[in-house]
Motif scaffolding. Structure first.
Motif, PDB file in Angstrom:
ATOM      1  N   ILE A   1      15.926  18.633   7.219  1.00 28.70           N
ATOM      2  CA  ILE A   1      15.173  18.627   8.477  1.00 28.70           C
ATOM      3  C   ILE A   1      13.687  18.390   8.207  1.00 28.70           C
ATOM      4  N   VAL A   2      13.142  19.098   7.208  1.00 30.81           N
ATOM      5  CA  VAL A   2      11.728  18.919   6.861  1.00 30.81           C
ATOM      6  C   VAL A   2      11.484  17.491   6.368  1.00 30.81           C
ATOM      7  N   GLY A   3      12.372  17.008   5.488  1.00 26.42           N
ATOM      8  CA  GLY A   3      12.213  15.661   4.956  1.00 26.42           C
ATOM      9  C   GLY A   3      12.299  14.603   6.037  1.00 26.42           C
ATOM     10  N   THR A   4      13.233  14.770   6.978  1.00 30.75           N
ATOM     11  CA  THR A   4      13.368  13.798   8.069  1.00 30.75           C
ATOM     12  C   THR A   4      12.132  13.790   8.949  1.00 30.75           C
ATOM     13  N   GLY A   5      11.569  14.976   9.210  1.00 31.57           N
ATOM     14  CA  GLY A   5      10.333  15.042   9.979  1.00 31.57           C
ATOM     15  C   GLY A   5       9.192  14.326   9.277  1.00 31.57           C
ATOM     16  N   MET A   6       9.131  14.447   7.950  1.00 26.00           N
ATOM     17  CA  MET A   6       8.084  13.770   7.189  1.00 26.00           C
ATOM     18  C   MET A   6       8.270  12.258   7.221  1.00 26.00           C
ATOM     19  N   VAL A   7       9.523  11.803   7.108  1.00 20.89           N
ATOM     20  CA  VAL A   7       9.790  10.363   7.155  1.00 20.89           C
ATOM     21  C   VAL A   7       9.414   9.803   8.522  1.00 20.89           C
TER      22      VAL A   7
ATOM     23  N   ASN B   1       2.505   8.553   7.802  1.00 21.36           N
ATOM     24  CA  ASN B   1       1.448   7.574   8.008  1.00 21.36           C
ATOM     25  C   ASN B   1       0.890   7.064   6.689  1.00 21.36           C
ATOM     26  N   SER B   2       1.615   7.374   5.612  1.00 18.33           N
ATOM     27  CA  SER B   2       1.251   6.870   4.284  1.00 18.33           C
ATOM     28  C   SER B   2       2.521   6.779   3.442  1.00 18.33           C
ATOM     29  N   LEU B   3       2.459   5.983   2.392  1.00 13.32           N
ATOM     30  CA  LEU B   3       3.618   5.837   1.515  1.00 13.32           C
ATOM     31  C   LEU B   3       3.944   7.139   0.803  1.00 13.32           C
ATOM     32  N   ALA B   4       2.916   7.930   0.470  1.00 11.38           N
ATOM     33  CA  ALA B   4       3.142   9.195  -0.241  1.00 11.38           C
ATOM     34  C   ALA B   4       3.997  10.136   0.591  1.00 11.38           C
ATOM     35  N   VAL B   5       3.665  10.298   1.868  1.00 19.31           N
ATOM     36  CA  VAL B   5       4.442  11.183   2.745  1.00 19.31           C
ATOM     37  C   VAL B   5       5.853  10.642   2.925  1.00 19.31           C
ATOM     38  N   LEU B   6       5.972   9.332   3.069  1.00 18.17           N
ATOM     39  CA  LEU B   6       7.286   8.714   3.241  1.00 18.17           C
ATOM     40  C   LEU B   6       8.169   8.966   2.021  1.00 18.17           C
ATOM     41  N   PHE B   7       7.626   8.824   0.834  1.00 16.74           N
ATOM     42  CA  PHE B   7       8.415   9.030  -0.381  1.00 16.74           C
ATOM     43  C   PHE B   7       8.778  10.502  -0.578  1.00 16.74           C
ATOM     44  N   ILE B   8       7.865  11.414  -0.272  1.00 13.60           N
ATOM     45  CA  ILE B   8       8.183  12.839  -0.396  1.00 13.60           C
ATOM     46  C   ILE B   8       9.312  13.211   0.560  1.00 13.60           C
TER      47      ILE B   8
ATOM     48  N   GLY C   1      21.684   5.506   6.869  1.00 11.99           N
ATOM     49  CA  GLY C   1      21.754   4.208   7.524  1.00 11.99           C
ATOM     50  C   GLY C   1      20.768   4.061   8.667  1.00 11.99           C
ATOM     51  N   PHE C   2      20.393   5.181   9.297  1.00 16.53           N
ATOM     52  CA  PHE C   2      19.495   5.159  10.444  1.00 16.53           C
ATOM     53  C   PHE C   2      18.151   4.525  10.090  1.00 16.53           C
ATOM     54  N   LEU C   3      17.698   4.766   8.874  1.00 13.02           N
ATOM     55  CA  LEU C   3      16.376   4.292   8.467  1.00 13.02           C
ATOM     56  C   LEU C   3      16.345   2.791   8.206  1.00 13.02           C
ATOM     57  N   VAL C   4      17.497   2.203   7.855  1.00 16.29           N
ATOM     58  CA  VAL C   4      17.521   0.828   7.343  1.00 16.29           C
ATOM     59  C   VAL C   4      16.918  -0.188   8.317  1.00 16.29           C
ATOM     60  N   PRO C   5      17.408  -0.292   9.572  1.00 14.51           N
ATOM     61  CA  PRO C   5      16.803  -1.296  10.459  1.00 14.51           C
ATOM     62  C   PRO C   5      15.359  -0.978  10.847  1.00 14.51           C
ATOM     63  N   MET C   6      14.967   0.304  10.789  1.00 15.35           N
ATOM     64  CA  MET C   6      13.634   0.714  11.216  1.00 15.35           C
ATOM     65  C   MET C   6      12.588   0.527  10.129  1.00 15.35           C
ATOM     66  N   LEU C   7      13.022   0.454   8.873  1.00 19.68           N
ATOM     67  CA  LEU C   7      12.077   0.489   7.763  1.00 19.68           C
ATOM     68  C   LEU C   7      11.089  -0.682   7.771  1.00 19.68           C
ATOM     69  N   PRO C   8      11.534  -1.922   7.960  1.00 19.19           N
ATOM     70  CA  PRO C   8      10.536  -3.002   8.030  1.00 19.19           C
ATOM     71  C   PRO C   8       9.496  -2.780   9.129  1.00 19.19           C
ATOM     72  N   TYR C   9       9.936  -2.287  10.292  1.00 19.85           N
ATOM     73  CA  TYR C   9       8.996  -1.997  11.381  1.00 19.85           C
ATOM     74  C   TYR C   9       8.013  -0.900  10.969  1.00 19.85           C
ATOM     75  N   MET C  10       8.518   0.187  10.329  1.00 22.24           N
ATOM     76  CA  MET C  10       7.652   1.286   9.923  1.00 22.24           C
ATOM     77  C   MET C  10       6.605   0.819   8.923  1.00 22.24           C
ATOM     78  N   LEU C  11       7.039   0.040   7.931  1.00 21.42           N
ATOM     79  CA  LEU C  11       6.106  -0.413   6.896  1.00 21.42           C
ATOM     80  C   LEU C  11       5.068  -1.373   7.462  1.00 21.42           C
ATOM     81  N   ARG C  12       5.479  -2.199   8.411  1.00 21.88           N
ATOM     82  CA  ARG C  12       4.574  -3.208   8.954  1.00 21.88           C
ATOM     83  C   ARG C  12       3.665  -2.633  10.041  1.00 21.88           C
ATOM     84  N   SER C  13       4.238  -1.871  10.985  1.00 30.83           N
ATOM     85  CA  SER C  13       3.473  -1.448  12.167  1.00 30.83           C
ATOM     86  C   SER C  13       2.806  -0.086  12.005  1.00 30.83           C
ATOM     87  N   ARG C  14       3.417   0.824  11.256  1.00 32.05           N
ATOM     88  CA  ARG C  14       2.859   2.173  11.131  1.00 32.05           C
ATOM     89  C   ARG C  14       2.059   2.349   9.848  1.00 32.05           C
TER      90      ARG C  14
END
Length: 447
Positions: A103-109, A113-120, A38-51
């Motif tokens: 822990i590793v996956g959360t650090g990557m999310v 800085n790219s969709l590939a890293v976010l999906f992994i 749930g933590f990612l949900v409100p942040m995701l539009p900001y991440m996709l748009r700004s980062r």
């Protein structure tokens, strides 16, 4: 406290292997897993748009895919994890490995800085979450035994729903007031606490479970040297993995329970992909309001769930679920109208926002009466088979496989919800998406 006796046994073994500490560790693990989702949900539009610098036209589609990948991974990994979890004698190790992956996956999310890293990163979080759900609840079942499982599972669900509430609420508020990286420091701290608890925990299983596993191992050893039934082997000690899947997946009641679990999760998770973007486009609300609305959707579930369970025990599953489905159908109609010019009191300027918030709150009150029906029915089916034919699913009872089926059903819902919800919102509009969910609730009522 951590001194060792001469025989190498830690002095803290008694409390580290105690029931209360094991249950507390699993409760923290379930809370952390759902909190992160749930933590990612409100942040995701900001991440996709700004980062990641995606255009506005791509944000809805990519939001749906990023959220859905978690469920896709769980659908594939769930049965595999459940199969091996029923065979292992040490569940602490897979719990620790899953947390390292998380822990590793959360650090990557967080640092993507790219969709590939976010999906992994989301793939690693999905595998870890599936492992926590399956192995964690199987550990609870081994620890408390069958007589207390219903009560303890209810407590575990409270922690799970608390994570779903806290995740979007906290991230929405922190993102607005303290910034991006300070916001991510909270889940990382939670994961460190979770890791310490899992590392300290010492698994404690009832003697009958360990005895059954030992007897099963001895029977399998006999089977290697003698292809036919020998004095030390019975039909019940043979491998029952194939029998479990064949029996359950051909049982009409079990299949209906799985369909219901998928449908209710689909409707619920559709909000994760559509609500933050819809309220921004319609009401000009941001991450703070998004987190508050998710709290309105999930908080009543925590409060009303005990009453829903009491009504199920008293009147059965069907009638409370039917009444809830009818009520939700009406609310979905109003939810689709909120913020439109359909009626004077649905417009943004004249109470559309209040209507939308009220509908979300009403859905949160009604959802507990339908949300867990599929899970309850599936568990009842498996228990009925085991009571009629003890040992039918093997010496360990197949509880990990039961929870893996439940995990697959829920994961399919988390795949379909964001994808179908996002598709309907983008191509036919939010109003018709809500009305489509109204039709889905009517199907649940018929079942």
């Amino acid at each position: 406290m951590w001194n060792f006796h001469s025989n190498g046994e830690a002095t803290g073994l008694s409390w580290r292997s105690s029931t209360w500490f094991i249950l507390s560790t699993i409760a923290i693990a379930l809370f952390a897993e759902t909190f992160l989702y749930g933590f990612l949900v409100p942040m995701l539009p900001y991440m996709l748009r700004s980062r990641l610098h995606l255009s506005g036209a791509k944000i809805q589609k990519q939001t749906s895919l990023v959220l859905a990948i978690h469920g896709m991974v769980s659908v594939v990994s769930g049965p595999i994890i459940g199969h091996f979890a029923d065979k292992t004698t040490n569940r602490k190790l897979p719990l620790l490995l899953s947390l390292v992956a998380c822990i590793v996956g959360t650090g990557m999310v967080a640092g993507s800085n790219s969709l590939a890293v976010l999906f992994i990163g989301r793939v690693m979080q999905g595998i870890a979450g599936s492992s926590v759900w399956i192995v964690g609840l199987a550990t609870v079942a081994d620890t408390v035994g069958g007589n207390n499982m219903g009560k303890i599972e209810g407590i575990m669900m409270s922690f799970l729903y608390s994570g779903l509430i806290g995740g979007p609420l906290v991230s929405g508020l922190l993102l607005e007031y303290v910034g991006y990286w300070s916001t991510w420091s909270l889940p990382l701290l939670l994961l460190i606490i979770d890791f310490c608890a899992r590392l300290v925990m010492t698994e404690s299983r009832p003697a009958e479970v360990l005895t059954n596993r030992q007897e099963s191992t001895e029977s399998n050893a006999c089977a290697v040297t003698e292809p036919l039934l020998s004095p030390c082997e019975t039909p019940q000690t043979r491998s029952t993995a194939g029998n479990f899947w064949r029996i359950i997946l051909t049982d009409e009641r079990a299949l209906t329970a799985l369909v219901m679990a998928i449908a209710t999760t689909t409707v619920g998770t559709s909000f994760h992909a559509t609500l933050p973007i819809h309220i921004q486009e319609t009401f000009d609300w941001g991450s703070r309001e998004s987190g508050t609305l998710f709290a309105c959707l999930i908080m009543p579930t925590v409060l009303v769930s005990p009453m829903a369970g009491w009504l199920r025990d008293r009147y059965g599953v069907k009638y409370p679920a039917m009444a809830s489905a009818i009520f939700q159908g009406v609310i979905f109609v109003l939810l689709g109208l909120a913020g439109t010019d359909f009626l004077p009191w649905t417009r943004v300027q004249t109470g559309g926002g209040a209507l939308y918030t009220g509908c979300i709150l009403a859905l949160g009150v009604a959802r507990p009466f339908t949300a867990n029906v599929g899970t309850v029915e599936l568990s009842a089916v498996v228990k009925a088979y085991q009571e009629d034919s003890p040992g039918i699913f093997g010496p360990a009872g197949g509880m990990s496989r039961v929870f893996s089926l439940d995990d697959v059903a829920a994961s399919l819902g988390t795949v379909l919800g964001p994808i179908v919800g996002g598709f309907l919102k983008e191509y036919v509009g939010y109003t018709y998406m809500c009305w489509a969910w109204r039709s889905e609730e009517k199907k649940e009522e018929i079942r």
